[in-house]
Design a protein around this motif. Sequence first.
Motif, PDB file in Angstrom:
ATOM      1  N   UNK A  19       0.803  -1.224   0.000  1.00  0.00           N
ATOM      2  CA  UNK A  19       0.000   0.000   0.000  1.00  0.00           C
ATOM      3  C   UNK A  19       0.842   1.283   0.000  1.00  0.00           C
ATOM      4  N   UNK A  20       2.161   1.145  -0.093  1.00  0.00           N
ATOM      5  CA  UNK A  20       3.018   2.333   0.030  1.00  0.00           C
ATOM      6  C   UNK A  20       2.875   3.252  -1.185  1.00  0.00           C
ATOM      7  N   UNK A  21       3.033   2.712  -2.370  1.00  0.00           N
ATOM      8  CA  UNK A  21       2.991   3.552  -3.575  1.00  0.00           C
ATOM      9  C   UNK A  21       1.641   4.245  -3.732  1.00  0.00           C
ATOM     10  N   UNK A  22       0.565   3.506  -3.511  1.00  0.00           N
ATOM     11  CA  UNK A  22      -0.778   4.094  -3.678  1.00  0.00           C
ATOM     12  C   UNK A  22      -1.061   5.153  -2.626  1.00  0.00           C
ATOM     13  N   UNK A  23      -0.589   4.950  -1.397  1.00  0.00           N
ATOM     14  CA  UNK A  23      -0.833   5.935  -0.337  1.00  0.00           C
ATOM     15  C   UNK A  23      -0.036   7.207  -0.576  1.00  0.00           C
ATOM     16  N   UNK A  24       1.190   7.071  -1.090  1.00  0.00           N
ATOM     17  CA  UNK A  24       1.985   8.259  -1.442  1.00  0.00           C
ATOM     18  C   UNK A  24       1.294   9.022  -2.568  1.00  0.00           C
ATOM     19  N   UNK A  25       0.701   8.283  -3.498  1.00  0.00           N
ATOM     20  CA  UNK A  25      -0.050   8.909  -4.593  1.00  0.00           C
ATOM     21  C   UNK A  25      -1.257   9.688  -4.084  1.00  0.00           C
ATOM     22  N   UNK A  26      -1.877   9.209  -3.000  1.00  0.00           N
ATOM     23  CA  UNK A  26      -3.148   9.781  -2.532  1.00  0.00           C
ATOM     24  C   UNK A  26      -2.996  11.017  -1.655  1.00  0.00           C
ATOM     25  N   UNK A  27      -1.787  11.274  -1.153  1.00  0.00           N
ATOM     26  CA  UNK A  27      -1.637  12.354  -0.186  1.00  0.00           C
ATOM     27  C   UNK A  27      -1.264  13.671  -0.882  1.00  0.00           C
ATOM     28  N   UNK A  28      -1.792  14.761  -0.352  1.00  0.00           N
ATOM     29  CA  UNK A  28      -1.505  16.091  -0.896  1.00  0.00           C
ATOM     30  C   UNK A  28      -0.046  16.469  -0.680  1.00  0.00           C
ATOM     31  N   UNK A  29       0.421  17.464  -1.417  1.00  0.00           N
ATOM     32  CA  UNK A  29       1.760  18.008  -1.182  1.00  0.00           C
ATOM     33  C   UNK A  29       1.806  18.594   0.231  1.00  0.00           C
TER      34      UNK A  29
END
Length: 379
Positions: A139-149
């Motif tokens: 779930x690391x890549x998808x969670x990094x994708x989902x978070x705002x700057x």
Amino acid sequence: MRLVEIKEGKARIFIPDPKEYEKNGKFDPSWAPVFYNPRMMFNRDISVIAVSIISPKSIIDALAASGIRGIRYYLESNSPIEEIIFNDKSKVAVDLISKNVEANGVKVAKITNRDANSLLYEVITDYVDIDPFGSPSPFILSSVNAVKNGGYIAYTATDLAPLEGSAKKSCKRKYDVNNSKLSFSKEVGLRVLLSKIVREAAILEKAVEPIFAFYNDYYYRVIIRVTRGAKRADESIEKLGYFYECEKCGFSGSSKDPIEKCPRCGNKVKISGPVWLGKINDDSFVHKMIDYLQNFSYIKNFEAVSILLHKILQENKYPPGYYNLEFIASKYKINVPAREKIIECLGDASQTHFSSKGIKTSKSFDEILECMKTLSNKV
């Protein structure tokens, strides 16, 4: 499914009755149709305090199970939360979340019945919580994708065998790290996890800054801040390196690149890496957590949380890795002096929350050994 009501923090939730899922008088939370683990209460207590400081407007609890974590964020963090997405791929869990959300008056809840990765590629949020059964790696890549700057992600990892080097092949598969079982493996494991997060984030040209991380009981918990930018991602990558430990003299350290021979005695060393060699805790954030803790005097783990935070603040000023006093003593066939006596002898050292037999210090290995030998003769 028979339900019972339990209280945690300020939340009252329904969970499957553990008695219905006992086997030979024993119960494991994974045996119930919806997962709720009371041993993770400490994790949730400390996470509520952290979220109070982060103060997000939007949260995704991607693997929500009973919904307890997101519900507590809503009830206890005093954050200006406008939306909490409670997600679970289990329909049974989603039905229970709906019941618990309603029972606790969570008016900003959005409940989804999705695969977590699929959902995380479709949404953007301030704070993502990944609390899986086992490894968070999928779930690391998808969670990094989902978070705002400038947003935050919290990960829990319970797969200690690969992270600490006991299951080397599993570690290579899940974390792409060549790991060894070192005497300070509890800290190695946390830094292996952070290394994986940093490298995954870099794929999306995002940088990772750990703001709070710890080991407790049988798991790791890390909270990171994510910012955009290829240059920043490169700077995060630059903080990766290797731990080594001599199999003969017990000397250990870290290096940018892997080494084969001990700098102290020339013997073969065991290697773990790539691992994160940067800071694992932000001093100002930990100070804030200590200040905010006074607002949470009602939590069951109040004293334990306070002890952990103060230990982390103490040890955060020292280099990566800790010294395992039992390991060193066994190499030199000496008694293990009291930890406080060794800290006093060194003058610049602290306890570490990773191990009751470990110390953190900026002093050299030979200075530690000299203190141990001197004190051992007095035992």
